[in-house]
Design a protein around this motif. Sequence first.
Motif, mmCIF file in Angstrom:
data_model
loop_
_atom_site.group_PDB
_atom_site.id
_atom_site.type_symbol
_atom_site.label_atom_id
_atom_site.label_comp_id
_atom_site.label_asym_id
_atom_site.label_seq_id
_atom_site.Cartn_x
_atom_site.Cartn_y
_atom_site.Cartn_z
ATOM 1 N N GLN A 119 41.152 50.160 44.190
ATOM 2 C CA GLN A 119 41.847 48.893 43.968
ATOM 3 C C GLN A 119 43.344 49.103 43.811
ATOM 4 O OE1 GLN A 119 39.363 47.710 40.628
ATOM 5 N NE2 GLN A 119 38.524 45.983 41.798
ATOM 6 N N LEU A 123 46.964 48.108 46.594
ATOM 7 C CA LEU A 123 48.194 47.417 46.220
ATOM 8 C C LEU A 123 49.452 48.202 46.577
ATOM 9 C CD1 LEU A 123 47.002 46.040 42.783
ATOM 10 C CD2 LEU A 123 47.789 44.648 44.704
ATOM 11 N N ALA A 148 51.852 37.854 46.443
ATOM 12 C CA ALA A 148 50.597 38.500 46.852
ATOM 13 C C ALA A 148 50.274 39.684 45.954
ATOM 14 C CB ALA A 148 50.698 38.946 48.309
ATOM 15 N N GLN A 152 46.943 39.522 43.577
ATOM 16 C CA GLN A 152 45.878 40.488 43.866
ATOM 17 C C GLN A 152 45.641 41.422 42.682
ATOM 18 O OE1 GLN A 152 45.992 42.456 47.718
ATOM 19 N NE2 GLN A 152 47.000 40.673 48.645
ATOM 20 N N ALA A 155 43.695 39.479 40.191
ATOM 21 C CA ALA A 155 42.346 39.207 40.685
ATOM 22 C C ALA A 155 41.367 40.323 40.338
ATOM 23 C CB ALA A 155 42.377 38.991 42.199
ATOM 24 N N ILE A 156 41.875 41.509 40.095
ATOM 25 C CA ILE A 156 41.005 42.632 39.722
ATOM 26 C C ILE A 156 40.252 42.317 38.430
ATOM 27 C CG2 ILE A 156 40.992 45.066 39.012
ATOM 28 C CD1 ILE A 156 43.390 45.488 40.883
ATOM 29 N N ARG A 160 38.968 33.894 38.771
ATOM 30 C CA ARG A 160 39.646 33.175 39.857
ATOM 31 C C ARG A 160 40.510 32.030 39.328
ATOM 32 N NH1 ARG A 160 35.887 30.656 44.412
ATOM 33 N NH2 ARG A 160 35.514 29.169 42.734
ATOM 34 N N VAL A 163 43.829 33.293 38.184
ATOM 35 C CA VAL A 163 44.709 33.583 39.316
ATOM 36 C C VAL A 163 45.309 32.292 39.863
ATOM 37 C CG1 VAL A 163 44.814 34.507 41.661
ATOM 38 C CG2 VAL A 163 43.500 35.710 39.906
ATOM 39 N N ARG A 167 49.260 31.276 40.037
ATOM 40 C CA ARG A 167 49.868 30.862 41.308
ATOM 41 C C ARG A 167 50.657 29.564 41.116
ATOM 42 N NH1 ARG A 167 45.663 30.659 44.086
ATOM 43 N NH2 ARG A 167 45.825 32.548 45.355
#
Length: 230
Positions: A119, A123, A148, A152, A155-156, A160, A163, A167
């Motif tokens: 992961q 990145l 991004a 991301q 998101a690990i 959701r 995140v 955003r």
Amino acid sequence: MSIDASQGRTTPVIGSLTEHTSLRSRVTQVLREAMVAGELEPGTIYSAPALAERLGVSATPVREAMMELTQEGLVETIRHRGYRVVELGDVALDEIIELRALIEVPTVGRVAENATAEQVALLRPLADRLAETAASGELREFIAADTAFHLQLLAIAGNRKLVDEVRRLRGMSRLSALRRLYEEGRLTATAREHHALLDRIEARDARGAEALMRHHLGHVRGVWAGLPEA
């Protein structure tokens, strides 16, 4: 604005969109990035046809994108005239950063405790892209890569809705000093912090990752916005 490093020409943050895949989402993304970069100025009214012409698309996806951005609180509809970018005061922007810190700092700590090597490795190219765009002055691309990277990374943690909220909050930021920082050769220094953050996560240094994330967020209301940092 962004600069073509090879020819020394400036190009607008809003460029032509000619592909048709997920057009509404792509228009929304570009408009959001233009607001963050300051090309779409707070308090200014923009018409859907004028924006559509700049983007090289029809007015329909622009109107759809503006409806979404209105729901996010980034623009307001002015009847028979168009859309006005919401002007957020210093107190509101400080509150946004406070919210982001409450969400992002501890989440990055959890990511440092649980992220796999794979992961983190995924990145690294985004961190490289941030360094490249900071060096070349491609500011819309820099903002896109920065968004991004952080989404991301968050998101690990597997949430959701978290995140999605980050955003939305990121879209309210105003990074008006990025052009000046690029011209002064200072933008690359903050871009390098993304690799440093990944290094701390890779080392499972949760407290170190949290501290760097808190420092990194300080740029949004500090040097990136043209203000002094503590």
